[in-house]
Each structure stands twice: as C-alpha cells, then as structure tokens.
Motif scaffolding. Sequence first.
Motif, PDB file in Angstrom:
ATOM      1  N   ASP A 263       0.876  -1.163   0.000  1.00  0.00           N
ATOM      2  CA  ASP A 263       0.000   0.000   0.000  1.00  0.00           C
ATOM      3  C   ASP A 263       0.919   1.220   0.000  1.00  0.00           C
ATOM      4  O   ASP A 263       1.536   1.545   1.016  1.00  0.00           O
ATOM      5  CB  ASP A 263      -0.881  -0.033   1.248  1.00  0.00           C
ATOM      6  N   LEU A 264       1.035   1.883  -1.149  1.00  0.00           N
ATOM      7  CA  LEU A 264       2.018   2.952  -1.308  1.00  0.00           C
ATOM      8  C   LEU A 264       1.783   4.093  -0.329  1.00  0.00           C
ATOM      9  O   LEU A 264       2.722   4.567   0.326  1.00  0.00           O
ATOM     10  CB  LEU A 264       1.987   3.481  -2.743  1.00  0.00           C
ATOM     11  N   SER A 265       0.549   4.543  -0.204  1.00  0.00           N
ATOM     12  CA  SER A 265       0.244   5.676   0.660  1.00  0.00           C
ATOM     13  C   SER A 265       0.589   5.383   2.113  1.00  0.00           C
ATOM     14  O   SER A 265       1.239   6.187   2.791  1.00  0.00           O
ATOM     15  CB  SER A 265      -1.240   6.043   0.534  1.00  0.00           C
ATOM     16  N   GLN A 266       0.167   4.216   2.614  1.00  0.00           N
ATOM     17  CA  GLN A 266       0.428   3.869   4.005  1.00  0.00           C
ATOM     18  C   GLN A 266       1.909   3.619   4.250  1.00  0.00           C
ATOM     19  O   GLN A 266       2.451   3.969   5.304  1.00  0.00           O
ATOM     20  CB  GLN A 266      -0.385   2.629   4.396  1.00  0.00           C
ATOM     21  N   THR A 267       2.581   3.031   3.266  1.00  0.00           N
ATOM     22  CA  THR A 267       4.012   2.766   3.407  1.00  0.00           C
ATOM     23  C   THR A 267       4.805   4.067   3.484  1.00  0.00           C
ATOM     24  O   THR A 267       5.701   4.217   4.324  1.00  0.00           O
ATOM     25  CB  THR A 267       4.515   1.900   2.235  1.00  0.00           C
ATOM     26  N   ILE A 268       4.483   5.017   2.605  1.00  0.00           N
ATOM     27  CA  ILE A 268       5.162   6.318   2.641  1.00  0.00           C
ATOM     28  C   ILE A 268       4.892   7.017   3.971  1.00  0.00           C
ATOM     29  O   ILE A 268       5.787   7.624   4.576  1.00  0.00           O
ATOM     30  CB  ILE A 268       4.696   7.207   1.470  1.00  0.00           C
ATOM     31  N   SER A 269       3.652   6.918   4.453  1.00  0.00           N
ATOM     32  CA  SER A 269       3.304   7.520   5.740  1.00  0.00           C
ATOM     33  C   SER A 269       4.118   6.892   6.868  1.00  0.00           C
ATOM     34  O   SER A 269       4.627   7.599   7.753  1.00  0.00           O
ATOM     35  CB  SER A 269       1.809   7.343   6.007  1.00  0.00           C
ATOM     36  N   ASN A 270       4.265   5.568   6.846  1.00  0.00           N
ATOM     37  CA  ASN A 270       5.055   4.888   7.873  1.00  0.00           C
ATOM     38  C   ASN A 270       6.528   5.275   7.794  1.00  0.00           C
ATOM     39  O   ASN A 270       7.208   5.405   8.820  1.00  0.00           O
ATOM     40  CB  ASN A 270       4.919   3.373   7.720  1.00  0.00           C
ATOM     41  N   PHE A 271       7.024   5.441   6.574  1.00  0.00           N
ATOM     42  CA  PHE A 271       8.416   5.857   6.381  1.00  0.00           C
ATOM     43  C   PHE A 271       8.645   7.239   6.998  1.00  0.00           C
ATOM     44  O   PHE A 271       9.641   7.473   7.697  1.00  0.00           O
ATOM     45  CB  PHE A 271       8.739   5.867   4.886  1.00  0.00           C
ATOM     46  N   GLU A 272       7.714   8.149   6.754  1.00  0.00           N
ATOM     47  CA  GLU A 272       7.815   9.491   7.331  1.00  0.00           C
ATOM     48  C   GLU A 272       7.720   9.442   8.854  1.00  0.00           C
ATOM     49  O   GLU A 272       8.447  10.162   9.558  1.00  0.00           O
ATOM     50  CB  GLU A 272       6.719  10.387   6.765  1.00  0.00           C
ATOM     51  N   ASN A 273       6.817   8.612   9.367  1.00  0.00           N
ATOM     52  CA  ASN A 273       6.680   8.488  10.818  1.00  0.00           C
ATOM     53  C   ASN A 273       7.965   7.973  11.452  1.00  0.00           C
ATOM     54  O   ASN A 273       8.346   8.403  12.549  1.00  0.00           O
ATOM     55  CB  ASN A 273       5.517   7.556  11.168  1.00  0.00           C
ATOM     56  N   PHE A 274       8.618   7.047  10.767  1.00  0.00           N
ATOM     57  CA  PHE A 274       9.882   6.528  11.287  1.00  0.00           C
ATOM     58  C   PHE A 274      10.908   7.656  11.393  1.00  0.00           C
ATOM     59  O   PHE A 274      11.612   7.781  12.401  1.00  0.00           O
ATOM     60  CB  PHE A 274      10.415   5.414  10.383  1.00  0.00           C
ATOM     61  N   ILE A 275      10.991   8.471  10.343  1.00  0.00           N
ATOM     62  CA  ILE A 275      11.930   9.600  10.348  1.00  0.00           C
ATOM     63  C   ILE A 275      11.598  10.577  11.483  1.00  0.00           C
ATOM     64  O   ILE A 275      12.468  10.988  12.253  1.00  0.00           O
ATOM     65  CB  ILE A 275      11.897  10.327   8.990  1.00  0.00           C
ATOM     66  N   ASP A 276      10.319  10.935  11.589  1.00  0.00           N
ATOM     67  CA  ASP A 276       9.904  11.921  12.588  1.00  0.00           C
ATOM     68  C   ASP A 276      10.110  11.414  14.014  1.00  0.00           C
ATOM     69  O   ASP A 276      10.421  12.190  14.921  1.00  0.00           O
ATOM     70  CB  ASP A 276       8.431  12.284  12.384  1.00  0.00           C
ATOM     71  N   ASN A 277       9.907  10.111  14.213  1.00  0.00           N
ATOM     72  CA  ASN A 277       9.973   9.548  15.564  1.00  0.00           C
ATOM     73  C   ASN A 277      11.328   8.948  15.905  1.00  0.00           C
ATOM     74  O   ASN A 277      11.485   8.377  16.993  1.00  0.00           O
ATOM     75  CB  ASN A 277       8.899   8.464  15.729  1.00  0.00           C
ATOM     76  N   PHE A 278      12.295   9.079  15.007  1.00  0.00           N
ATOM     77  CA  PHE A 278      13.593   8.454  15.250  1.00  0.00           C
ATOM     78  C   PHE A 278      14.228   8.899  16.574  1.00  0.00           C
ATOM     79  O   PHE A 278      14.760   8.053  17.314  1.00  0.00           O
ATOM     80  CB  PHE A 278      14.548   8.728  14.085  1.00  0.00           C
TER      81      PHE A 278
END
Length: 236
Positions: A118-133
């Motif tokens: 799921d491209l949209s959810q995957t990109i969102s999770n990728f961004e969340n990982f960056i923000d929450n690192f």
Amino acid sequence: MVNKNKDRSFERIAYRYWEKLVGGILVPGERGYVPSEGEVLCAYNELKERHLECDCIVLRTGTHSGEFYQQGDKIAGVRIVRQLDSVGTIEFRLSTDFHVRLDIEGLSPLSRTEANCDLSQTISNFENFIDNFPRYMEGLERKKLEFEKNNKLEEMAKSGIQATVSQLLTPMGYRWDLVERGRDYLLKVGGHGTWMEFTLNRRNFAKRLAELPDVLGQIEALSKNMTFPMNIEIIK
C-alpha cells in the motif's frame, strides 16, 4: 569454578528492536496491484516537500536527464534516503518491488522487501519513522540501561553464589562446579565417590545452600550402604 554459557551482548537486543520497527514500515497491499506512475510521482513529491533533508531520486528510463520528470520519460522507480542524526541512514526504494533498509552504526544492516505494498500507508510509515527516530533512540537507551542494570544484578548474584559455595564446600573437601543455565545455576558437587547436582538461582540460593551440608551428609550415608552403583534423583 563458573562457566559462562550466555551471550550477554546488547547488540542482539538492539537488532531485534530496530528489526521490529523497520518491519512495520512496509504495508502489504493488494496482490498484483502496481501503483501508477502518477501515484508514485505524487507520493514522491509530497514526501520531498515535507522532508527537504531527504535525498530523493526518481529512477527513470528515457532520453532526458536532470532532476525533473519530462514528457516521454518512464518511471522505473524512486529512491529516498534520510540521514538519521550521526548514527545511520534509512532508505526506501520502489522499483520492481518495495524495499526498505536501515543502516545503524554498530549493527548489521536491516532490510525488508515486499512485492506489493500500500504505497500511501508505506510512505506515511516511512515518514513516521523519520519523525519519531529521536524517540526511538530514547527508547533504545532505556532498554540499554535496563539491560545493564539486570546484568549488574546477575553478576552480583553470581558472585554471591560462587563465594558462598566456595566457603561452604571447599573446607568440607568437596569438588564443585557452578554452571549457568539460562537464569539458573547448576551446582555439581562431587566427593567420596559420588556426584550430585542442585539447581540454584538468586532467589533461592541462600536457603538451599544453608541446607546443603545436611543433605550431602544424608546422601553420603546412603551411598555407603549401597553395594552396587546407582543414580539417585530427588525432585522436591
């Protein structure tokens, strides 16, 4: 004598910690579904605008060159890399499949690949990982402190057990060996033709060792009356 059987390295804990987080970035999508070029470009451009610090590249085929997508080009994929403070990088790549990779200093690379996402959810999770690192790093530091605390308690318990066993059994002429087995210790005691085994841990060792001389004496007395070899197992 104490034998060490356990690998107490924190690296295994850290690896599993990051492995779980990285494993949650890619969200499997509908089987056989492939996002269109428009969907890929839209997701790519939106992420690039929100995260200017990311190194973003469009992988494409065609005769044109340069940063921008031009008519006639065909998208072969996208690659997005983000530096994570000074300790590593996270990479997302979409080409023939979906791929995410985390490189953290001191650990082997962690990666996961899915054929469909799921491209949209995957990109969102990728961004969340960056923000929450930063928060993830704080969580790992808490795990490390807890790990070091537990290791210290284990070392103190082991030293206490070893010292008590030595003070108790050596003057009595017994040979002994203390072996770690998980969170417990196996005490092997030998003397006068017999070998006995006892399980100890940091919660019960004081009580069990206090009773040990009487137990050993009873077993020794019993073995003297035996006219043939015998294995004795007592479970209580």
